[in-house]
Enzyme design. Structure first.
Site, short mmCIF file in Angstrom:
data_model
loop_
_atom_site.label_atom_id
_atom_site.label_comp_id
_atom_site.label_asym_id
_atom_site.label_seq_id
_atom_site.Cartn_x
_atom_site.Cartn_y
_atom_site.Cartn_z
CG ASN A 229 -0.40 -0.02 2.50
OD1 ASN A 229 0.74 -0.45 2.67
ND2 ASN A 229 -1.13 0.41 3.50
CE LYS B 34 8.02 -11.43 0.03
NZ LYS B 34 7.29 -10.38 -0.69
N PRO B 35 10.10 -6.83 -0.94
CG PRO B 35 10.06 -6.29 -3.23
CD PRO B 35 10.87 -7.03 -2.19
CD GLU C 85 4.82 0.14 12.81
OE1 GLU C 85 3.63 0.48 12.77
OE2 GLU C 85 5.62 0.57 13.65
CB CYS D 205 -1.84 0.62 8.43
SG CYS D 205 -0.60 1.91 8.44
CD GLU E 297 -6.29 -3.62 8.58
OE1 GLU E 297 -5.87 -4.78 8.49
OE2 GLU E 297 -5.54 -2.62 8.53
P1 NAP Z 1 0.40 -9.21 4.17
O1 NAP Z 1 -0.39 -10.23 3.43
O2 NAP Z 1 0.74 -9.49 5.58
O3 NAP Z 1 1.69 -8.91 3.29
C1 NAP Z 1 2.65 -7.95 3.64
C2 NAP Z 1 4.03 -8.44 3.25
O4 NAP Z 1 4.26 -9.67 3.90
C3 NAP Z 1 4.21 -8.72 1.76
O5 NAP Z 1 5.56 -8.46 1.42
C4 NAP Z 1 3.94 -10.20 1.65
O6 NAP Z 1 4.59 -10.80 0.56
C5 NAP Z 1 4.56 -10.68 2.95
N1 NAP Z 1 4.02 -11.94 3.43
C6 NAP Z 1 2.89 -12.58 3.09
N2 NAP Z 1 2.79 -13.76 3.75
C7 NAP Z 1 3.89 -13.84 4.53
C8 NAP Z 1 4.39 -14.82 5.44
N3 NAP Z 1 3.71 -15.92 5.71
N4 NAP Z 1 5.55 -14.56 6.07
C9 NAP Z 1 6.24 -13.44 5.82
N5 NAP Z 1 5.85 -12.50 4.96
C10 NAP Z 1 4.68 -12.69 4.33
O7 NAP Z 1 -0.33 -7.82 4.22
P2 NAP Z 1 -1.27 -7.20 3.16
O8 NAP Z 1 -2.65 -7.68 3.43
O9 NAP Z 1 -0.75 -7.35 1.79
O10 NAP Z 1 -1.12 -5.66 3.59
C11 NAP Z 1 -2.09 -4.98 4.24
C12 NAP Z 1 -1.93 -5.10 5.75
O11 NAP Z 1 -0.77 -4.39 6.15
C13 NAP Z 1 -3.08 -4.46 6.49
O12 NAP Z 1 -3.43 -5.26 7.58
C14 NAP Z 1 -2.49 -3.14 6.95
O13 NAP Z 1 -3.11 -2.57 8.06
C15 NAP Z 1 -1.09 -3.52 7.23
N6 NAP Z 1 -0.25 -2.35 7.24
C16 NAP Z 1 0.22 -1.89 8.43
C17 NAP Z 1 0.98 -0.73 8.48
C18 NAP Z 1 1.51 -0.19 9.78
O14 NAP Z 1 2.39 0.65 9.73
N7 NAP Z 1 1.03 -0.64 10.91
C19 NAP Z 1 1.26 -0.04 7.30
C20 NAP Z 1 0.75 -0.53 6.11
C21 NAP Z 1 0.01 -1.69 6.08
P3 NAP Z 1 3.80 -11.20 -0.80
O15 NAP Z 1 3.31 -9.92 -1.37
O16 NAP Z 1 4.86 -11.82 -1.64
O17 NAP Z 1 2.70 -12.13 -0.41
#
Ligand code: NAP
Length: 489
Positions: free
Chosen positions: A158, A181-182, A256, A290, A391
């Site tokens: 995001n 890792k992005p 985070e 987030c 969320e």
């Molecule tokens: P996500 O599924 O947790 O993915 C985020 C990152 O983690 C990506 O690089 C993803 O890689 C990787 N990932 C996925 N599965 C993983 C695993 N089992 N082990 C390690 N890494 C893994 O999150 P999302 O749904 O894409 O992102 C949105 C979430 O992020 C929301 O919950 C949002 O609130 C949170 N967020 C929090 C903040 C903050 O500062 N608190 C800021 C922004 C977003 P791949 O893309 O290769 O799957």
């Protein structure tokens, strides 16, 4: 392929030990433009072997990097910041193409990334220790700061550039080395940061980029004892998995995670002004933020006016491809996110919520391609509507009412999340009491956009662990080392 407006190479590899290279398994991932659903380019799809090689490179690079003075490291990081700034327009276009957000938002993120590198470059010069008065004659006590070691940095889609910068910049500034890792959907923004770091003179191995399988890359980061810390931004579920996996080597963690921010509007607030601020804050990046406000509690005396203005403002928002300068709201970042939003709205209305505007995917006659969702406002929601309990991460604004300050605080805290919270009042006594009562790490009081590089950012409860940005964001990459010295009498 999307018509190129800037020169995006057809393929980019991983960056390990100073070399751009293919993934060991040879795999590739297509990067999709969410406005057109077309591939922009491909990147390497690495895995465990690539990550292991990157970790080894980071270990080898660390002794020389940490021996450099903070001033020497700062020169390189500040040069990278200048390069990022000077390319802001191009990088913003690439970000919009891979993520969907409108150009001004992308440009803002690129500039914030540059600020983050610059700020941590400076802050690391002030990683002070302490001299502590002795209680026993002939002893002297000193506290010094030590870089934590090799850091694994995993970020979401995001804010694909700024959120990685919050990890990589402080880690490098204090003398750690990094494997980053992005998110698989948005690798180009981080590649651009790496291009600038390399051009700025970052020695080989200090920062490594591995794209590809999340489970393999994070699996190696967790299992490999060389990695001393993992800094992760993403979902709460994955954060919990990492926390379990980190236990074996007692790895340090910064997490985070998700949020579900309450937005409280007290009776003295101007409902018109605040409703406009609410719509701006809510629909920015399609609510895929987030700290996006996601539960709106408005005092019953001003709720009708607030709702009317919010609905009118949401209907005025201009949707379109983020590359179009007229666009205020781009597409959601992927099809699944759009489908989840359809389900969230259906869940709420099936339980009795009233739809005030929006409610579905934009018409295919207007947007034959792309993941465009109408800015949506709901009211009269029951407590068990999924949009209130989980969320949402979506362009959906649920508006509820409250009667007393105590009730507002209780409603705001009734969630497992505790990242951000917003309150609108010019009554200092009310505001102070509410700010103290809220269980959230970031509070915007008459401020819908509170995040800034010099202030701590992070969550309470299941929204995470630790803080990024600010002085705390540097401390997160330092161990505290206490040295007690016995003097010769
Ligand atoms: P996500 O599924 O947790 O993915 C985020 C990152 O983690 C990506 O690089 C993803 O890689 C990787 N990932 C996925 N599965 C993983 C695993 N089992 N082990 C390690 N890494 C893994 O999150 P999302 O749904 O894409 O992102 C949105 C979430 O992020 C929301 O919950 C949002 O609130 C949170 N967020 C929090 C903040 C903050 O500062 N608190 C800021 C922004 C977003 P791949 O893309 O290769 O799957």
């Amino acid at each position: 392929m999307t018509a190129p407006t800037i020169d995006i190479p057809a393929y980019r590899g991983n960056y390990i030990n100073g070399q751009w290279q293919d993934a060991h398994g040879g795999g590739r991932i297509a990067v999709i433009d969410p406005a057109t659903e077309e591939a922009i380019c491909e990147v390497a799809a690495g895995g465990r072997d690539d990550c292991r090689q990157a970790i080894e490179a980071a270990r080898a690079a660390m002794p020389a990097w940490m021996k450099m003075t903070a001033w020497e490291r700062a020169k390189i990081l500040k040069k990278a910041a200048e390069l990022i700034r000077s390319r802001a327009d191009d990088y913003a276009r690439m970000m919009t193409m891979e993520q969907g957000k409108p150009l001004p938002e992308s440009r803002g993120e690129v500039m914030q990334t540059a600020d983050t590198f610059e700020w941590f470059a400076e802050e690391a010069k002030r990683a002070y220790g302490q001299i502590i008065p002795n209680s026993v004659a002939g002893k002297r006590h000193m506290v010094i700061r030590h870089p934590i070691g090799v850091v694994g940095s995993i970020g979401p889609w995001n804010f694909p550039m700024a959120l990685q910068a919050r990890k990589i910049a402080p880690a490098l500034a204090v003398g750690c080395t990094v494997v980053a890792k992005p998110a698989s959907q948005t690798p180009l923004s981080l590649i651009n940061v790496f291009d600038c770091l390399i051009e700025a003179g970052l020695p080989k191995g200090c920062a490594n980029l591995v794209m590809g399988s999340a489970s393999e890359i994070s699996g190696e980061m967790l299992a490999n004892p060389i990695v001393r810390k993992i800094s992760f931004t993403g979902s709460t579920d994955v954060g919990k998995q990492l926390m379990r996996g980190a236990a074996d080597h007692m790895k340090r963690l910064s997490l985070e995670l998700g949020g579900h921010a309450p937005f409280l509007v007290f009776p003295d607030a101007d409902p018109e002004v605040v409703a406009r601020a609410a719509v701006m804050g809510k629909f920015r990046n399609n609510g895929q933020v987030c700290i996006s406000p996601s539960r709106f509690y408005v005092h019953k005396d001003i709720a009708a006016k607030f709702r009317d203005v919010a609905v009118a403002a949401a209907r005025e928002l201009r949707l379109g491809n983020g590359l179009d300068p007229q666009t205020q709201i781009g597409p959601m970042f992927e099809k699944k996110a759009m489908e989840n939003t359809v389900a969230l709205v259906a869940d709420a209305t099936s339980k009795g919520a009233k739809l005030l505007t929006g409610g579905g995917r934009c018409s295919t006659s207007r947007f034959p391609k792309g993941y465009f969702f109408e800015p949506t406002i709901l009211t009269d929601l029951p407590d068990n509507a999924a949009v209130l309990t989980e969320e949402p991460f979506a362009p959906v604004m649920p508006i509820m009412t409250f009667s007393t300050t105590e009730e507002a605080i209780a409603l705001a805290n009734n969630t497992r999340y505790g990242l951000a919270a917003y309150l609108f009042t010019h009554d200092v006594s009310v505001g102070w009491k509410v700010a103290e009562g809220l269980e959230a790490g970031i509070i915007g009081w008459n401020d819908p956009v509170p995040a800034t590089v010099q202030c701590p950012f992070g969550g309470m409860k299941e929204s995470g662990l630790g803080r990024e940005l600010g002085q705390e964001g540097m401390d997160a990459y330092l161990e505290t080392k206490y040295v007690s010295i016995g003097l010769r009498e």
